[in-house]
Design a protein around this motif. Structure first.
Motif, mmCIF file in Angstrom:
data_model
loop_
_atom_site.group_PDB
_atom_site.id
_atom_site.type_symbol
_atom_site.label_atom_id
_atom_site.label_comp_id
_atom_site.label_asym_id
_atom_site.label_seq_id
_atom_site.Cartn_x
_atom_site.Cartn_y
_atom_site.Cartn_z
ATOM 1 N N THR A 71 90.182 45.619 39.633
ATOM 2 C CA THR A 71 91.093 46.690 40.006
ATOM 3 C C THR A 71 91.480 46.539 41.453
ATOM 4 N N GLN A 72 92.641 47.084 41.800
ATOM 5 C CA GLN A 72 93.088 47.049 43.184
ATOM 6 C C GLN A 72 92.482 48.224 43.925
ATOM 7 N N VAL A 73 91.893 47.934 45.091
ATOM 8 C CA VAL A 73 91.236 48.985 45.869
ATOM 9 C C VAL A 73 92.289 49.809 46.591
ATOM 10 N N PRO A 74 92.198 51.138 46.536
ATOM 11 C CA PRO A 74 93.125 51.964 47.299
ATOM 12 C C PRO A 74 93.022 51.632 48.781
ATOM 13 N N SER A 75 94.141 51.729 49.489
ATOM 14 C CA SER A 75 94.138 51.357 50.905
ATOM 15 C C SER A 75 93.255 52.261 51.723
ATOM 16 N N GLY A 76 93.087 53.512 51.313
ATOM 17 C CA GLY A 76 92.169 54.419 51.999
ATOM 18 C C GLY A 76 92.440 54.470 53.486
ATOM 19 N N SER A 77 91.374 54.227 54.262
ATOM 20 C CA SER A 77 91.520 54.284 55.712
ATOM 21 C C SER A 77 91.879 52.929 56.286
ATOM 22 N N MET B 125 66.099 54.799 67.705
ATOM 23 C CA MET B 125 66.600 53.920 68.769
ATOM 24 C C MET B 125 67.805 53.113 68.298
ATOM 25 N N ASP B 126 67.779 52.687 67.048
ATOM 26 C CA ASP B 126 68.821 51.826 66.491
ATOM 27 C C ASP B 126 69.182 52.303 65.096
ATOM 28 N N ALA B 127 70.422 52.100 64.726
ATOM 29 C CA ALA B 127 70.862 52.403 63.361
ATOM 30 C C ALA B 127 71.761 51.268 62.881
ATOM 31 N N TRP B 128 71.415 50.707 61.732
ATOM 32 C CA TRP B 128 72.138 49.568 61.161
ATOM 33 C C TRP B 128 72.735 49.946 59.809
ATOM 34 N N PHE B 129 73.770 49.208 59.456
ATOM 35 C CA PHE B 129 74.201 49.173 58.060
ATOM 36 C C PHE B 129 74.776 47.798 57.792
ATOM 37 N N THR B 130 74.320 47.189 56.699
ATOM 38 C CA THR B 130 74.856 45.898 56.262
ATOM 39 C C THR B 130 75.263 46.036 54.806
ATOM 40 N N GLY B 131 76.529 45.775 54.541
ATOM 41 C CA GLY B 131 77.049 45.908 53.184
ATOM 42 C C GLY B 131 77.964 44.756 52.825
ATOM 43 N N TYR B 132 78.298 44.650 51.533
ATOM 44 C CA TYR B 132 79.108 43.522 51.115
ATOM 45 C C TYR B 132 79.838 43.805 49.811
ATOM 46 N N THR B 133 80.897 43.020 49.608
ATOM 47 C CA THR B 133 81.654 42.984 48.363
ATOM 48 C C THR B 133 81.613 41.541 47.857
ATOM 49 N N ARG B 134 82.431 41.239 46.873
ATOM 50 C CA ARG B 134 82.504 39.849 46.410
ATOM 51 C C ARG B 134 83.241 38.954 47.410
ATOM 52 N N ALA C 93 89.701 45.799 55.080
ATOM 53 C CA ALA C 93 89.608 44.387 54.710
ATOM 54 C C ALA C 93 89.765 44.167 53.212
ATOM 55 N N SER C 94 89.424 45.180 52.392
ATOM 56 C CA SER C 94 89.444 45.037 50.936
ATOM 57 C C SER C 94 90.740 45.525 50.310
ATOM 58 N N ALA C 95 91.636 46.062 51.119
ATOM 59 C CA ALA C 95 92.831 46.723 50.593
ATOM 60 C C ALA C 95 93.682 45.803 49.730
ATOM 61 N N ASN C 96 93.747 44.517 50.052
ATOM 62 C CA ASN C 96 94.591 43.600 49.298
ATOM 63 C C ASN C 96 93.787 42.517 48.595
ATOM 64 N N LYS C 97 92.527 42.796 48.367
ATOM 65 C CA LYS C 97 91.662 41.853 47.679
ATOM 66 C C LYS C 97 91.377 42.323 46.261
ATOM 67 N N SER C 98 91.107 41.382 45.356
ATOM 68 C CA SER C 98 90.722 41.758 44.005
ATOM 69 C C SER C 98 89.380 42.463 44.039
ATOM 70 N N ASN C 99 89.192 43.432 43.174
ATOM 71 C CA ASN C 99 87.965 44.235 43.123
ATOM 72 C C ASN C 99 87.145 43.769 41.922
ATOM 73 N N ILE C 100 86.138 42.949 42.183
ATOM 74 C CA ILE C 100 85.401 42.283 41.107
ATOM 75 C C ILE C 100 83.935 42.679 41.148
ATOM 76 N N ASP C 101 83.387 43.018 39.978
ATOM 77 C CA ASP C 101 81.968 43.343 39.876
ATOM 78 C C ASP C 101 81.165 42.044 39.755
ATOM 79 N N TRP C 102 79.866 42.150 39.911
ATOM 80 C CA TRP C 102 78.993 40.983 39.804
ATOM 81 C C TRP C 102 78.600 40.742 38.345
ATOM 82 N N GLN C 103 78.559 39.476 37.952
ATOM 83 C CA GLN C 103 78.200 39.109 36.595
ATOM 84 C C GLN C 103 76.688 38.988 36.445
ATOM 85 N N GLN C 104 76.195 39.418 35.307
ATOM 86 C CA GLN C 104 74.772 39.306 35.008
ATOM 87 C C GLN C 104 74.444 37.860 34.623
ATOM 88 N N PRO C 105 73.527 37.198 35.317
ATOM 89 C CA PRO C 105 73.171 35.810 34.972
ATOM 90 C C PRO C 105 72.548 35.726 33.585
#
Length: 790
Positions: free
Chosen positions: A724-730, A584-593, A632-644
């Motif tokens: 790293t800089q994310v490729p502009s892609g789509s 009936m429904d299909a969702w996706f929720t995702g995120y970057t830094r 939205a990420s094309a001109n943003k810094s590409n940063i991984d998450w730090q381990q606490p």
């Protein structure tokens, strides 16, 4: 014998003393009244001298509210371009009578201020006998309020009331009753971005006022009191009652007969309503892109106590490039194969570091302004996107589950029922790790985990993420919550930023017509530990980049990101009416830094023939995410998450796993020698009994063992080697607001206060990247019309 009386006998001394005291008390009270009256009159005169100027233009203008995006660019001028001014001679007599009857029956008798009306309203408020038809302000005072004053509830002060009364008297001395009524009918806000009753007639009925029936005119006359609640499209029962109140007020005022009122009341309030609108909320070129965002911004504005028809300047957090990207991806994508124009979606993007709603899409292939905004609807289950929020997140937070926690994927029946829970593939995998269960979106391990956590604690965890419910949740909600994409994007943002929840908000500043400026920010609060946020994120990476992950269609090459899929299956009694595996429904929720994006897809009428989602179509929400987030990420810094610092890395069966330091059965100084714990570990709580699930919520999966793919590169710092800089892609059709053109503002003669001056944008120092950890609402006097600090 009867006792003789002496008529000439003098009163006793005590009686004289009592009378003297009473006389003195009366004189004191009278003196206080005179003093209070004199003081009140003096204060009234003092306030009246500082009243703003009232001109013909301010009375006759539309007093529109302007909305700006995050760069200070004008995106909507509510009412300015879609108001058709109607002269008094062309206003139907029935409409004039309706307005006067419901708003101010003594309109033709008073001179701007009506003491009798004020006393009547005060008495009704004290006795509780008011029918809610009229207040203390005359129609002339209402016109003054709409023309020169803020309508915010916080501004209803004695000073404002005194100035309002003084100006109303001036208006009455300068203009005729007919002209005052003309001003009012052309100025009032009528909902849906429409000002004036002539424009409202065209918007709601596609007819001029002269062509409307008595019932329709009465409905319009009653709307200004509460345009949202009396909207005949959304709330026909309220609109009907209000219309009938107007008709009865006209009968009481002897301008129509009881028979006329009865005939008009018999007419359905939705009879004759337009199906398409010739008048929209704005004529600006941005209208089609910002419809849902603007609709929600207006709702937020009204919740703050403002009226839209107040000549406001409203500065929003809208990132226009991201917004256009979302619109185009929904309506004209060349890469996403939507099954039909009836296939719908609702999506919200928030800045994970401060709660700003930067873009919102409420529909696709819809031309009606301010239609159903599916981005904020809460009537559809979120499916398995609930699992990190209600099941596994609380398990890490409260039970200290490691990512390799053994969980059981074995036959399961909801306690106290005969309702069995199954996965999409109708298979069991035995004892698996929590990571594998989340990556592959297995239902049974999720519900068993929720049992161990306890529904009460899980609901508390959700409340910390802004998700509060009218009724207590049950076990089955662990695989499906009734929340909006706006709520879910904000909740997942807390995973992205290390555990801080920011209430999502669209409006960052409101400038009133008198120059008073109020700034708004979301105050962040700790919703979970950094370790919980990191470990959930670490596992959710695998949803997108593991070979067995349920969300691989959402993966953007080279980007550090995490996310979760969700689908809801049809009730068992409907399964034979749709192809096997349909949803009936299909969702996706995702995120970057930087951003969190939540998407719902499906059909409004999910039980209509053909309105199901196939397994392949369930990936459309993922594809939408991929295209929009890449932009939205094309001109943003590409940063991984730090381990606490309190999270320990270990190796389990050749895979990199994590646990919180001090986890039972582990040694913090020798992580390589850790041993696992038994499935559904000894840290448990009493199972929570739930009623039978209304529908079975499942997730399509692929059997197999979770691979140890590239999702193990978690310990990197935020140094340049890990950016790293994310490729502009789509992302060619949108992106970051930082690359926007120079801000443009409206041409009014506003000045910029030094305390709120505009600053130039740059790709590395915009407000999108700043965390508002200690934010408050601030109010200043300012007439700033630019705000370039995104």
């Amino acid at each position: 014998m009867p006792r003789k009386t002496n008529p000439g006998k003098k009163p006793r001394h005590s009686q004289i003393k009592k009378r003297s005291k009473l006389k003195t008390a009366l004189l004191i009270i009278l003196g206080l009244i005179v003093l209070a009256g004199a003081s009140g009159l003096g204060l009234f005169i003092y306030y009246a001298q500082s009243a703003p100027k009232l001109t013909y233009n301010s009375l006759s203008s539309d007093n529109s509210t302007k909305f700006y995006d995050s760069k200070g660019k004008l995106i909507s001028r509510m009412g300015a371009q879609n108001r058709d001014y109607v002269k008094s001679a062309d206003i139907p007599t029935n409409l004039k009578n309706a307005v006067v009857s419901i708003e101010d029956r003594r309109f033709y008798k008073h001179h701007g201020v009506d003491p009798i009306r004020i006393m009547g309203a005060a008495t009704a408020n004290v006795t509780g006998s008011s029918l809610g038809l009229q207040g203390g302000s005359t129609l002339t005072q209402q016109l003054v309020k709409l023309s020169v004053f803020s309508t915010a509830a916080s501004d209803q002060t004695f000073k404002r009331k005194a100035q309002e009364a003084w100006l109303a008297i001036q208006v009455e001395n300068k203009y005729s009753k007919s002209q005052i009524l003309e001003f009012y009918i052309n100025k009032v806000y009528m909902g849906n971005g429409v000002y004036g009753m002539q424009t409202a007639a065209e918007y709601y009925y596609n007819k001029p006022l002269s062509k409307l029936s008595l019932a329709q005119l009465a409905m319009l006359a009653g709307m200004p009191q509460s345009p949202t609640n009396y909207n005949p499209y959304k709330y026909p029962s309220y609109a009907t009652k209000r219309r009938n109140d107007v008709l009865q007020a006209m009968v009481k005022n002897k301008v129509i007969t009881s028979d006329q009122a009865t005939q008009a009341e018999a007419q359905n309030v939705q009879s004759g309503l337009a199906k398409t609108h010739t008048k929209t909320n704005t004529s600006l070129k941005t209208a089609k892109y910002i419809d849902a965002y603007l609709q929600d911004a207006i709702s937020e504005l009204e919740k703050k106590g403002y009226k839209v028809n107040s000549g406001l300047k409203v500065y929003t957090n809208l990132n226009m490039k991201a917004q256009k990207s979302m619109y185009k991806t929904a309506n004209s994508s060349t890469t996403i194969a939507y099954p039909s124009k009836n296939f719908q979606l609702g999506a919200t993007m928030v800045n994970v570091n401060n709660g700003k709603v930067v873009a919102m899409q409420g529909n696709r292939k819809t031309k009606v302004s301010f239609g159903l905004n599916r981005a904020v609807q809460t009537d559809r289950s979120s499916g398995s996107t609930a699992k990190p929020l209600m099941d596994f997140g609380p398990a890490i937070e409260y039970l200290k589950y490691p990512t390799y926690q053994p969980v059981k994927d074995t036959p399961y029946t909801y306690p106290g029922t005969d309702k069995s829970l199954m996965d999409f593939d109708n298979k069991y995998q035995g004892t698996i790790t929590m990571r594998k269960a989340l990556v592959e979106s297995r239902n049974i391990p999720a519900i068993r985990t929720l049992e161990n956590v306890g529904v009460d604690r899980a609901q508390g965890f959700l409340a910390n993420l802004g998700m509060k419910f009218d009724k207590p949740l049950e076990l089955q909600n662990g695989i499906g919550l009734y929340v909006s994409s706006k709520q879910e994007a904000a909740a997942y943002a807390a995973f992205a930023n290390g555990g801080t929840y920011y209430e999502p908000y669209l409006i960052k500043k409101v400038v009133q017509s008198n120059g008073k400026t109020t700034n708004y920010k979301s105050k962040g609060k700790r919703a979970m530990s950094e370790s919980t946020a990191f470990m959930i994120t670490n596992m959710l990476k695998g949803v997108m980049d593991s070979s067995d992950g349920s969300g691989t269609a959402a993966k953007i090459s080279g980007l550090y990101e995490a996310g979760k899929t969700g689908t809801t299956q049809y009730p068992s009694d409907y399964l034979n009416k749709v192809p096997e595996g349909s949803s009936m429904d299909a969702w996706f929720t995702g995120y970057t830094r930087h951003y969190a994006l939540s998407i719902w897809t499906g059909y409004d009428r999910q039980f209509k023939t053909g309105h199901y989602i196939t397994q392949e179509q369930s990936k459309l929400s993922q594809e939408y995410y991929r295209e929009v987030m890449a932009a939205a990420s094309a001109n943003k810094s590409n940063i991984d998450w730090q381990q606490p610092s309190d999270v320990v890395q270990t190796e389990k069966n050749g895979k990199t796993e994590y646990y919180v330091a001090g986890y039972p059965g582990t040694s913090t100084d020798d992580s390589s020698s850790q041993t696992g714990v038994t499935a559904d570990s000894s840290v448990t709580t009493a199972a929570t009994t739930s009623s039978s699930a209304n529908s079975q919520v499942t997730e399509p999966t692929t059997s197999g063992t979770t691979s140890n793919s590239s999702n193990n590169n978690y310990g990197g710092s935020t140094s340049s080697s890990n950016q790293t800089q994310v490729p502009s892609g789509s992302g060619s059709n949108g992106g970051d607001d930082d690359t926007d053109d120079n801000a443009t503002t409206d041409s009014s003669t506003d000045t910029t206060s030094s305390s709120d001056s505009a600053t130039s944008d740059s790709s590395t120092s915009d407000d999108d990247n700043q965390t508002d950890s200690n934010t408050t609402t601030t109010t200043t006097t300012d007439t700033d019309n630019t705000d370039n600090n995104d």
